[in-house]
Design an enzyme around this catalytic site. Structure first.
Site: not given
Length: 272
Positions: A38-40, A218
């Site tokens: 779960m990047d960003g 992501t």
């Protein structure tokens, strides 16, 4: 028609559309295990001028949507990379804010009306849980105990986790186990004294689930960032350019279609 009625109608239409799309996807092989990096969340906060922590709250809503879509589709296992051991290096204020948010959301998982209970999901917290503060660790233990009898699907939350720590933990446990066996055998040489790959895999934190079929990260990043390195040698990596809070149903469908398109190659790789 008031706002509530329009919202209910939209939800019903969306649910019907998803069922139709899932019916089409189900004609081919579906993944049994999908993992998310779960990047960003922080970049989303900056781009939208949100106060610290708000990006993670929006990201949590996105996670709930992704879980619902996966379980509606019949994906048995979902793994999320919630907090790396490396994340402890962030500022104390940010770490504490994230721990507080995690504790709040973990407690929400065991409420009767929660998504976890709606879909009969068993929850595992994966990682070096000793690194967590006491309140978060106890909340995680309560959630695991409360969902232990759920059997329809599984949610694995990697928290205080890195692959290198997982592998080190597994090797240490394997060595301790073999040493105990040697002592029982009075130091006599035995072929079981040798540590095998199966021994290592049996002691992994992730031993409760099969290897992932798809990892979705992501932000357009193609790095695994020390996530499931041992388990991901034959899975598909998808890296949509959107930030985690922006992920939607179509990104999940695109990942599943890519998995189905590459399934022959992925299976061939597993056999070599």
């Amino acid at each position: 028609m008031d706002i509530k009625q329009r919202t209910q109608m939209y939800a019903s239409l969306s649910s019907f559309a998803r069922k139709c799309i899932f019916g089409i996807l189900s004609v081919a092989t579906l993944p049994s295990h999908i993992s998310f990096i779960m990047d960003g969340n922080r970049r989303y906060s900056k781009q939208h001028n949100l106060v610290d922590g708000e990006g993670h709250k929006v990201g949590y809503s996105s996670l709930m949507s992704m879980l619902r879509y996966c379980y509606e589709l019949g994906v048995k296992y979902v793994t999320v990379y919630a907090f790396s051991i490396e994340n402890f290096k962030r500022s104390p204020e940010e770490v504490q804010s994230l721990m507080d948010l995690m504790e709040e959301k973990i407690e929400g998982l065991i409420k009767e009306e929660s998504l976890v209970n709606q879909y009969g999901v068993r929850v595992y917290f994966i990682g070096n849980l000793k690194l967590l503060n006491k309140s978060v660790r106890l909340a995680a233990e309560r959630a695991m105990d409360a969902t232990a009898k759920n059997s329809k699907a599984v949610l694995l939350i990697c928290i205080a986790y890195t692959s290198t720590d997982e592998i080190l933990h597994s090797v240490e446990e394997s060595c301790d186990e073999k040493w105990d066996e040697i002592k029982v055998l009075n130091d006599k040489k035995h072929e079981k004294d040798i540590i095998s790959v199966l021994d290592i895999e049996r002691h992994m934190y992730m031993a409760v689930a099969p290897d992932p079929d798809i990892i979705i990260r992501t932000s357009g990043e193609t790095r695994l960032s020390n996530f499931l390195l041992w388990q991901s040698s034959n899975c598909l990596l998808c890296s949509p350019s959107i930030l985690w809070p922006e992920i939607g149903f179509r990104h999940l469908v695109q990942a599943i279609l890519a998995f189905q398109h590459n399934l022959y190659y992925l299976n061939k790789q597993k056999q070599t």
